[in-house]
Write a protein that holds these residues in place. Structure first.
Motif, PDB file in Angstrom:
ATOM      1  N   VAL A 163       0.828  -1.212   0.000  1.00 21.16           N
ATOM      2  CA  VAL A 163       0.000   0.000   0.000  1.00 21.16           C
ATOM      3  C   VAL A 163       0.858   1.256   0.000  1.00 21.16           C
ATOM      4  O   VAL A 163       0.691   2.149  -0.849  1.00 21.16           O
ATOM      5  CB  VAL A 163      -0.956   0.003   1.210  1.00 21.16           C
ATOM      6  N   ILE A 343     -14.107  -2.155  -9.601  1.00 21.63           N
ATOM      7  CA  ILE A 343     -12.678  -1.886  -9.444  1.00 21.63           C
ATOM      8  C   ILE A 343     -12.216  -0.871 -10.488  1.00 21.63           C
ATOM      9  O   ILE A 343     -11.398   0.021 -10.193  1.00 21.63           O
ATOM     10  CB  ILE A 343     -11.864  -3.195  -9.558  1.00 21.63           C
ATOM     11  N   PHE A 346     -13.077   2.586  -9.312  1.00 32.42           N
ATOM     12  CA  PHE A 346     -12.105   3.079  -8.328  1.00 32.42           C
ATOM     13  C   PHE A 346     -10.891   3.678  -9.029  1.00 32.42           C
ATOM     14  O   PHE A 346     -10.450   4.780  -8.697  1.00 32.42           O
ATOM     15  CB  PHE A 346     -11.654   1.934  -7.411  1.00 32.42           C
ATOM     16  N   THR A 353      -6.686   6.406  -3.339  1.00 32.38           N
ATOM     17  CA  THR A 353      -7.430   5.190  -3.003  1.00 32.38           C
ATOM     18  C   THR A 353      -7.705   4.350  -4.243  1.00 32.38           C
ATOM     19  O   THR A 353      -7.520   3.130  -4.236  1.00 32.38           O
ATOM     20  CB  THR A 353      -8.768   5.554  -2.329  1.00 32.38           C
ATOM     21  N   VAL A 357      -6.339   0.572  -4.625  1.00 31.84           N
ATOM     22  CA  VAL A 357      -7.341  -0.504  -4.640  1.00 31.84           C
ATOM     23  C   VAL A 357      -7.159  -1.348  -5.896  1.00 31.84           C
ATOM     24  O   VAL A 357      -7.212  -2.585  -5.842  1.00 31.84           O
ATOM     25  CB  VAL A 357      -8.772   0.070  -4.582  1.00 31.84           C
ATOM     26  N   ALA A 361      -6.232  -5.244  -5.912  1.00 36.93           N
ATOM     27  CA  ALA A 361      -7.224  -6.128  -6.529  1.00 36.93           C
ATOM     28  C   ALA A 361      -6.591  -6.994  -7.615  1.00 36.93           C
ATOM     29  O   ALA A 361      -6.946  -8.170  -7.770  1.00 36.93           O
ATOM     30  CB  ALA A 361      -8.378  -5.313  -7.106  1.00 36.93           C
ATOM     31  N   PRO A 380      -9.280  -6.544  -0.963  1.00 39.47           N
ATOM     32  CA  PRO A 380      -8.553  -5.345  -1.387  1.00 39.47           C
ATOM     33  C   PRO A 380      -9.108  -4.061  -0.779  1.00 39.47           C
ATOM     34  O   PRO A 380      -8.347  -3.139  -0.449  1.00 39.47           O
ATOM     35  CB  PRO A 380      -8.718  -5.358  -2.912  1.00 39.47           C
ATOM     36  N   LEU A 381     -10.427  -3.979  -0.620  1.00 42.38           N
ATOM     37  CA  LEU A 381     -11.023  -2.790  -0.004  1.00 42.38           C
ATOM     38  C   LEU A 381     -10.675  -2.730   1.476  1.00 42.38           C
ATOM     39  O   LEU A 381     -10.403  -1.644   2.023  1.00 42.38           O
ATOM     40  CB  LEU A 381     -12.538  -2.809  -0.199  1.00 42.38           C
ATOM     41  N   TYR A 382     -10.688  -3.881   2.141  1.00 38.92           N
ATOM     42  CA  TYR A 382     -10.274  -3.927   3.549  1.00 38.92           C
ATOM     43  C   TYR A 382      -8.831  -3.445   3.692  1.00 38.92           C
ATOM     44  O   TYR A 382      -8.511  -2.651   4.596  1.00 38.92           O
ATOM     45  CB  TYR A 382     -10.403  -5.348   4.095  1.00 38.92           C
ATOM     46  N   VAL A 384      -7.049  -1.384   1.870  1.00 35.86           N
ATOM     47  CA  VAL A 384      -6.858   0.061   1.679  1.00 35.86           C
ATOM     48  C   VAL A 384      -7.563   0.873   2.753  1.00 35.86           C
ATOM     49  O   VAL A 384      -7.002   1.837   3.287  1.00 35.86           O
ATOM     50  CB  VAL A 384      -7.345   0.479   0.279  1.00 35.86           C
ATOM     51  N   PHE A 385      -8.782   0.490   3.126  1.00 39.79           N
ATOM     52  CA  PHE A 385      -9.561   1.315   4.049  1.00 39.79           C
ATOM     53  C   PHE A 385      -9.242   1.051   5.522  1.00 39.79           C
ATOM     54  O   PHE A 385      -9.596   1.868   6.375  1.00 39.79           O
ATOM     55  CB  PHE A 385     -11.054   1.118   3.798  1.00 39.79           C
TER      56      PHE A 385
END
Length: 405
Positions: A163, A343, A346, A353, A357, A361, A380-382, A384-385
């Motif tokens: 990340v 995706i 995004f 972000t 993402v 992903a 993938p969302l978990y 990043v966020f």
């Protein structure tokens, strides 16, 4: 008929790949539907063709099972091919993002991934005797890998590095920072593994693309085959045997065999439960463990009925078949396409972000095809966020700053 259609879809897919790459090589790799179709060819069409040509199932599946699963696989690949055709390629470059300017934050990011790199090197050095003692012994290497994961949390650290290194390289164009992945690659080599090697290759590939560096699409194909060939390395040991080179394709053939096991099993999984569990994977582990403490993956059916002496992972088609519902099987590839288009949205938001993402992903698209879509899609969302929560906060700060101006 099914065999001919699989061949036709493979040829058409690569023809479209070549056409789109020649049309605009930089936007070609900025379409998540490309990766869905690309991996579908290797993990669905290729093993289906092998099964139909040979009439052989590694898990002793019946001829009718081979034909049925190949037909379902053909349907999945056709839907993914159609989705790719209607999904336009769009140029997405890191230079189009208004990057957050803060020397202090950048220094903290650099300090983090340098410390993470040193941490992994330290783990390797302090456990060097263990690494050397199990080298070439796959079963013991797997046990050591599990032990090190539980004790030192290497994987969460690697994901955090992905990340923040992605953020830093996208912003600064300092590609030498990618050397921070070297300890993780060394870790994988010493365990005859491939997870970190594959993820590193994906990150390097995408970061070059997002910085207008033209990358030959053959890089992706050869990298994928090279990573799959680690299975050959495991089997060869100290004695070389040309025949074992065919194991490069076993990665795809064995995972596809799980569709035969699932189709012939009488166990029916609950789609609503699996979907709810998958959605909760967006949150940290304690959240979904609160509701699904005893959740059992469809893959347990494979584990319980596997006649071979090694693990078979899974297949996105096997997951769809595990619900024993024609409606779910019909809708499943459309769920994957919906996720794929999301995706893309995004990435095209041109935010920190969005870019990260997309990168994460793409790393996990392989796991979707060789394990599970529902259990992997939200990860993938978990990442990043929650793991990289500072990245969305920077987007919020940037948007607020633009509004004030």
């Amino acid at each position: 008929m099914t065999l001919s259609l699989h061949f036709l879809l493979i040829l058409l897919s690569f023809a479209v790949f070549v056409y789109r790459y020649q049309k605009c090589s930089l936007s070609f790799f900025s379409n998540y539907n490309f990766y869905i179709l690309f991996f579908a060819i290797f993990y669905i069409s290729l093993p289906s063709v092998v099964s139909l040509l040979t009439g052989h199932s590694w898990v002793d599946g019946k001829p009718a099972t081979i034909d049925y699963t190949s037909s379902i696989g053909l349907y999945f690949v056709f839907i993914f091919f159609t989705g790719y055709l209607i999904s336009p390629d769009r140029l997405n470059l890191a230079s189009e993002v208004a990057w957050f300017r803060s020397k202090y934050f950048d220094c903290l990011v650099v300090i983090f991934f340098v410390l993470a790199s040193l941490y992994v090197l330290t783990v390797i050095i302090f456990n060097l005797d263990a690494f050397l003692s199990v080298y070439g012994r796959r079963g013991l290497q797997s046990d050591l890998n599990e032990y090190l994961y539980m004790r030192y949390k290497i994987k969460p650290i690697f994901i955090a590095v992905v990340v923040f290194v992605s953020y830093f390289v996208l912003k600064s164009k300092r590609l030498y920072c990618l050397f921070v992945f070297s300890p993780f690659v060394l870790y994988d080599i010493m365990l005859s593994s491939r997870g970190y090697i594959y993820a590193t290759a994906v990150v390097v590939f995408l970061l070059l693309t997002f910085h207008s560096r033209k990358v030959n699409p053959l890089y992706l194909a050869f990298s994928m085959l090279a990573i799959a060939s680690i299975a050959v390395w495991r089997a060869l040991g100290s004695e070389f045997n040309w025949a074992l080179l065919f194991q490069v394709f076993y990665e795809f053939i064995f995972t596809w065999s799980t569709t035969h096991i699932i189709h012939e099993s009488n166990i029916e999984k609950d789609f609503i439960e699996a979907a709810a569990y998958g959605l909760l994977r967006f949150f940290p582990s304690f959240a979904y463990e609160l509701f699904f403490d005893k959740y059992v993956s469809y893959n347990q059916i494979v584990v319980d009925n596997n006649p071979l002496g090694w693990g078979l992972a899974g297949s996105v088609v096997a997951e769809a078949l595990s619900f024993k519902s024609g409606l779910v099987t019909f809708a499943f590839p459309f769920l994957v396409l919906f996720y794929s288009f999301t995706i893309n949205v995004f990435l095209r938001s041109k935010t920190y972000t969005g870019f990260i993402v997309f990168i994460v992903a793409v790393i996990y698209v392989r796991d979707i095809f060789r394990y599970s879509f529902l259990e992997i899609a939200m990860y993938p969302l978990y990442v990043v966020f929650f793991v990289g929560f500072l990245i969305p906060l920077l987007d919020v700060f940037n948007r607020a700053s633009k509004f004030e101006r």
